[in-house]
Write a protein that holds these residues in place. Structure first.
Motif, PDB file in Angstrom:
ATOM      1  N   ALA A  48     -15.683   6.335  -8.554  1.00 17.91           N
ATOM      2  CA  ALA A  48     -15.729   5.205  -8.178  1.00 17.91           C
ATOM      3  C   ALA A  48     -13.941   4.093  -8.010  1.00 17.91           C
ATOM      4  CB  ALA A  48     -16.194   4.419  -7.896  1.00 17.91           C
ATOM      5  N   LEU A  49     -13.362   4.613  -9.686  1.00 14.89           N
ATOM      6  CA  LEU A  49     -11.766   4.405  -9.382  1.00 14.89           C
ATOM      7  C   LEU A  49     -11.585   4.485  -8.647  1.00 14.89           C
ATOM      8  CD1 LEU A  49     -10.316   2.402 -11.442  1.00 14.89           C
ATOM      9  CD2 LEU A  49     -10.216   4.784 -13.493  1.00 14.89           C
ATOM     10  N   GLY A  50     -11.187   6.161  -8.701  1.00 16.02           N
ATOM     11  CA  GLY A  50     -10.072   6.505  -7.975  1.00 16.02           C
ATOM     12  C   GLY A  50     -10.126   5.963  -6.035  1.00 16.02           C
ATOM     13  N   LEU A  51     -11.492   5.560  -5.981  1.00 15.40           N
ATOM     14  CA  LEU A  51     -11.126   5.024  -5.048  1.00 15.40           C
ATOM     15  C   LEU A  51     -11.287   4.323  -4.180  1.00 15.40           C
ATOM     16  CD1 LEU A  51     -14.989   6.694  -3.217  1.00 15.40           C
ATOM     17  CD2 LEU A  51     -12.962   7.587  -2.837  1.00 15.40           C
ATOM     18  N   LEU A  52     -11.234   3.143  -5.044  1.00 14.93           N
ATOM     19  CA  LEU A  52     -10.898   1.711  -5.083  1.00 14.93           C
ATOM     20  C   LEU A  52      -8.919   1.664  -5.837  1.00 14.93           C
ATOM     21  CD1 LEU A  52     -11.721  -1.238  -6.219  1.00 14.93           C
ATOM     22  CD2 LEU A  52     -11.117  -0.706  -7.908  1.00 14.93           C
ATOM     23  N   VAL A  53      -8.220   2.596  -6.247  1.00 20.38           N
ATOM     24  CA  VAL A  53      -6.938   2.178  -6.604  1.00 20.38           C
ATOM     25  C   VAL A  53      -6.228   3.440  -5.857  1.00 20.38           C
ATOM     26  CG1 VAL A  53      -7.110   1.802  -8.823  1.00 20.38           C
ATOM     27  CG2 VAL A  53      -6.773   3.997  -7.834  1.00 20.38           C
ATOM     28  N   MET A  58       0.725  -1.356  -0.251  1.00 18.98           N
ATOM     29  CA  MET A  58       0.039  -0.381   0.229  1.00 18.98           C
ATOM     30  C   MET A  58       1.107   1.184  -0.202  1.00 18.98           C
ATOM     31  SD  MET A  58      -2.676   1.347   2.703  1.00 18.98           S
ATOM     32  CE  MET A  58      -4.433   0.433   1.524  1.00 18.98           C
ATOM     33  N   ASP A  59       0.804   2.074  -0.985  1.00 18.34           N
ATOM     34  CA  ASP A  59       1.377   3.755  -1.099  1.00 18.34           C
ATOM     35  C   ASP A  59       0.944   3.911   0.217  1.00 18.34           C
ATOM     36  OD1 ASP A  59       1.771   2.806  -3.586  1.00 18.34           O
ATOM     37  OD2 ASP A  59       0.510   4.229  -4.503  1.00 18.34           O
ATOM     38  N   GLY A  60       2.108   5.144   0.595  1.00 15.37           N
ATOM     39  CA  GLY A  60       1.987   6.064   1.917  1.00 15.37           C
ATOM     40  C   GLY A  60       0.723   7.180   1.240  1.00 15.37           C
ATOM     41  N   PRO A  61       0.675   8.485   2.353  1.00 18.46           N
ATOM     42  CA  PRO A  61       0.842   9.044   2.098  1.00 18.46           C
ATOM     43  C   PRO A  61       1.582  10.185   0.778  1.00 18.46           C
ATOM     44  CG  PRO A  61       1.059   9.108   4.447  1.00 18.46           C
ATOM     45  CD  PRO A  61       1.286   7.453   3.976  1.00 18.46           C
ATOM     46  N   SER A  62       0.453  10.542  -0.053  1.00 19.35           N
ATOM     47  CA  SER A  62       0.793  11.344  -1.448  1.00 19.35           C
ATOM     48  C   SER A  62      -0.249  12.179  -1.399  1.00 19.35           C
ATOM     49  CB  SER A  62       1.975  10.989  -2.174  1.00 19.35           C
ATOM     50  OG  SER A  62       0.443  10.199  -2.522  1.00 19.35           O
ATOM     51  N   PRO A  63       0.837  13.221  -2.571  1.00 15.46           N
ATOM     52  CA  PRO A  63      -0.630  14.398  -3.123  1.00 15.46           C
ATOM     53  C   PRO A  63      -1.309  13.573  -3.957  1.00 15.46           C
ATOM     54  CG  PRO A  63       1.994  15.257  -2.872  1.00 15.46           C
ATOM     55  CD  PRO A  63       1.805  13.109  -2.769  1.00 15.46           C
ATOM     56  N   ALA A  64      -1.246  12.591  -4.540  1.00 17.47           N
ATOM     57  CA  ALA A  64      -1.313  11.565  -5.171  1.00 17.47           C
ATOM     58  C   ALA A  64      -2.904  11.133  -4.675  1.00 17.47           C
ATOM     59  CB  ALA A  64      -1.065  11.219  -6.290  1.00 17.47           C
ATOM     60  N   ARG A  65      -2.294  10.504  -3.883  1.00 17.43           N
ATOM     61  CA  ARG A  65      -3.578   9.924  -3.200  1.00 17.43           C
ATOM     62  C   ARG A  65      -4.571  10.307  -2.199  1.00 17.43           C
ATOM     63  NH1 ARG A  65      -2.164   5.302   2.060  1.00 17.43           N
ATOM     64  NH2 ARG A  65      -4.352   4.750   2.042  1.00 17.43           N
ATOM     65  N   LEU A  66      -4.055  12.315  -2.374  1.00 15.28           N
ATOM     66  CA  LEU A  66      -5.276  12.976  -1.421  1.00 15.28           C
ATOM     67  C   LEU A  66      -5.677  13.024  -2.270  1.00 15.28           C
ATOM     68  CD1 LEU A  66      -6.152  14.452   0.764  1.00 15.28           C
ATOM     69  CD2 LEU A  66      -4.321  15.973   0.407  1.00 15.28           C
ATOM     70  N   TYR A  67      -5.768  13.511  -4.198  1.00 12.99           N
ATOM     71  CA  TYR A  67      -6.559  13.591  -4.811  1.00 12.99           C
ATOM     72  C   TYR A  67      -6.743  12.755  -5.324  1.00 12.99           C
ATOM     73  CZ  TYR A  67      -7.452  14.213  -9.633  1.00 12.99           C
ATOM     74  OH  TYR A  67      -7.646  14.506 -10.680  1.00 12.99           O
ATOM     75  N   ALA A  68      -6.514  11.304  -5.208  1.00 12.16           N
ATOM     76  CA  ALA A  68      -7.216   9.849  -5.751  1.00 12.16           C
ATOM     77  C   ALA A  68      -8.524   9.875  -4.432  1.00 12.16           C
ATOM     78  CB  ALA A  68      -6.851   8.856  -5.677  1.00 12.16           C
ATOM     79  N   THR A  69      -8.652   9.738  -3.276  1.00 15.26           N
ATOM     80  CA  THR A  69      -9.268   9.883  -2.468  1.00 15.26           C
ATOM     81  C   THR A  69     -10.639  11.145  -2.609  1.00 15.26           C
ATOM     82  OG1 THR A  69      -7.894   8.781  -0.841  1.00 15.26           O
ATOM     83  CG2 THR A  69      -9.671   9.834   0.050  1.00 15.26           C
ATOM     84  N   LEU A  70     -10.283  12.538  -2.384  1.00 11.55           N
ATOM     85  CA  LEU A  70     -10.832  13.754  -2.151  1.00 11.55           C
ATOM     86  C   LEU A  70     -11.631  13.639  -3.189  1.00 11.55           C
ATOM     87  CD1 LEU A  70      -8.936  15.953  -0.351  1.00 11.55           C
ATOM     88  CD2 LEU A  70     -10.921  14.686   0.099  1.00 11.55           C
ATOM     89  N   VAL A  71     -11.086  13.493  -4.568  1.00 14.66           N
ATOM     90  CA  VAL A  71     -11.714  13.928  -5.691  1.00 14.66           C
ATOM     91  C   VAL A  71     -12.437  12.660  -6.535  1.00 14.66           C
ATOM     92  CG1 VAL A  71     -11.086  13.971  -8.653  1.00 14.66           C
ATOM     93  CG2 VAL A  71     -10.033  15.314  -7.215  1.00 14.66           C
ATOM     94  N   GLY A  72     -11.885  11.570  -6.210  1.00 10.85           N
ATOM     95  CA  GLY A  72     -12.416   9.961  -6.231  1.00 10.85           C
ATOM     96  C   GLY A  72     -13.753  10.569  -5.100  1.00 10.85           C
ATOM     97  N   ALA A  73     -14.277  10.405  -4.321  1.00  6.15           N
ATOM     98  CA  ALA A  73     -15.187  10.937  -3.690  1.00  6.15           C
ATOM     99  C   ALA A  73     -16.457  12.049  -3.829  1.00  6.15           C
ATOM    100  CB  ALA A  73     -14.667  11.043  -1.999  1.00  6.15           C
ATOM    101  N   THR A  74     -15.867  12.388  -3.965  1.00  5.42           N
ATOM    102  CA  THR A  74     -16.462  14.424  -4.753  1.00  5.42           C
ATOM    103  C   THR A  74     -16.982  13.786  -6.539  1.00  5.42           C
ATOM    104  OG1 THR A  74     -14.998  15.619  -3.715  1.00  5.42           O
ATOM    105  CG2 THR A  74     -15.897  16.593  -5.410  1.00  5.42           C
ATOM    106  N   LEU A  75     -16.340  13.350  -7.101  1.00  7.33           N
ATOM    107  CA  LEU A  75     -17.291  12.542  -8.578  1.00  7.33           C
ATOM    108  C   LEU A  75     -17.522  11.526  -8.426  1.00  7.33           C
ATOM    109  CD1 LEU A  75     -13.588  12.294 -10.470  1.00  7.33           C
ATOM    110  CD2 LEU A  75     -15.277  14.365 -10.422  1.00  7.33           C
ATOM    111  N   VAL A  76     -18.067  10.774  -7.542  1.00  7.85           N
ATOM    112  CA  VAL A  76     -19.489  10.039  -6.375  1.00  7.85           C
ATOM    113  C   VAL A  76     -20.186  10.365  -6.570  1.00  7.85           C
ATOM    114  CG1 VAL A  76     -19.787   7.780  -5.211  1.00  7.85           C
ATOM    115  CG2 VAL A  76     -17.416   7.434  -6.012  1.00  7.85           C
ATOM    116  N   VAL A  77     -20.104  11.479  -5.272  1.00 14.40           N
ATOM    117  CA  VAL A  77     -21.387  12.148  -4.595  1.00 14.40           C
ATOM    118  C   VAL A  77     -22.351  12.984  -6.040  1.00 14.40           C
ATOM    119  CG1 VAL A  77     -21.904  14.288  -3.288  1.00 14.40           C
ATOM    120  CG2 VAL A  77     -20.267  11.740  -2.627  1.00 14.40           C
ATOM    121  N   ALA A  78     -21.237  13.928  -6.589  1.00 17.99           N
ATOM    122  CA  ALA A  78     -21.741  14.023  -7.801  1.00 17.99           C
ATOM    123  C   ALA A  78     -22.880  13.697  -8.443  1.00 17.99           C
ATOM    124  CB  ALA A  78     -20.505  15.385  -8.585  1.00 17.99           C
ATOM    125  N   GLY A  79     -21.672  12.122  -9.614  1.00 25.03           N
ATOM    126  CA  GLY A  79     -22.595  11.839 -10.122  1.00 25.03           C
ATOM    127  C   GLY A  79     -23.717  11.019  -9.671  1.00 25.03           C
TER     128      GLY A  79
END
Length: 137
Positions: free
Chosen positions: A60-65, A1-22
């Protein structure tokens, strides 16, 4: 599992936001036409069933990966959303991409911002091999 990073933060926050927006977008328009019934979320963002599904899928893909491929997700989604925004800017508001994704200026700006943030997050996150070399040195 990857540690904390800007990309992980992006994948988590943007992923959740896109799911909610959809999901929220389906309350405004669930039409899967060409482009079908298009309605504005919050009076600004033109949506239909296809765009809602795209947002849910990419989110969902962002949250998954987020735990193991966040950098690749941020880079690829970032590039895809920049292309989507540019395509929308070229076509102009009221048009549709490929005949089914509605286009408006607010969506184009949002897609551009999400795309640029994704590319920036990917570039700010070291490649996995680089992190492993530093850890073993």
């Amino acid at each position: 599992m990857d540690g904390p990073s800007p990309a992980r933060l992006y994948a988590t926050l943007v992923g959740a936001t896109l799911v909610v927006a959809g999901i929220l977008g389906f309350f405004y328009s669930a039409s899967f036409g060409s482009p079908g019934t298009v309605d504005d979320v919050f009076g600004a963002f033109a949506v239909n069933g296809w765009l809602n599904a795209l947002h849910i899928l990419t989110g969902a893909l962002g949250l998954l990966v987020a735990g193991y491929a966040a950098r690749r997700y941020a880079l690829l989604l970032g590039i895809a959303y920049v292309v989507l925004a540019a395509w929308g800017f070229v076509l102009g508001s009221g048009s549709s991409i490929l005949g089914f994704l509605p286009v408006d200026g607010a969506d184009d700006l949002l897609h551009l911002a999400l795309g640029l943030l994704g590319v920036a997050a990917a570039l700010a996150t070291p490649r996995p091999a680089a992190r492993e070399r530093v850890a073993t040195a």
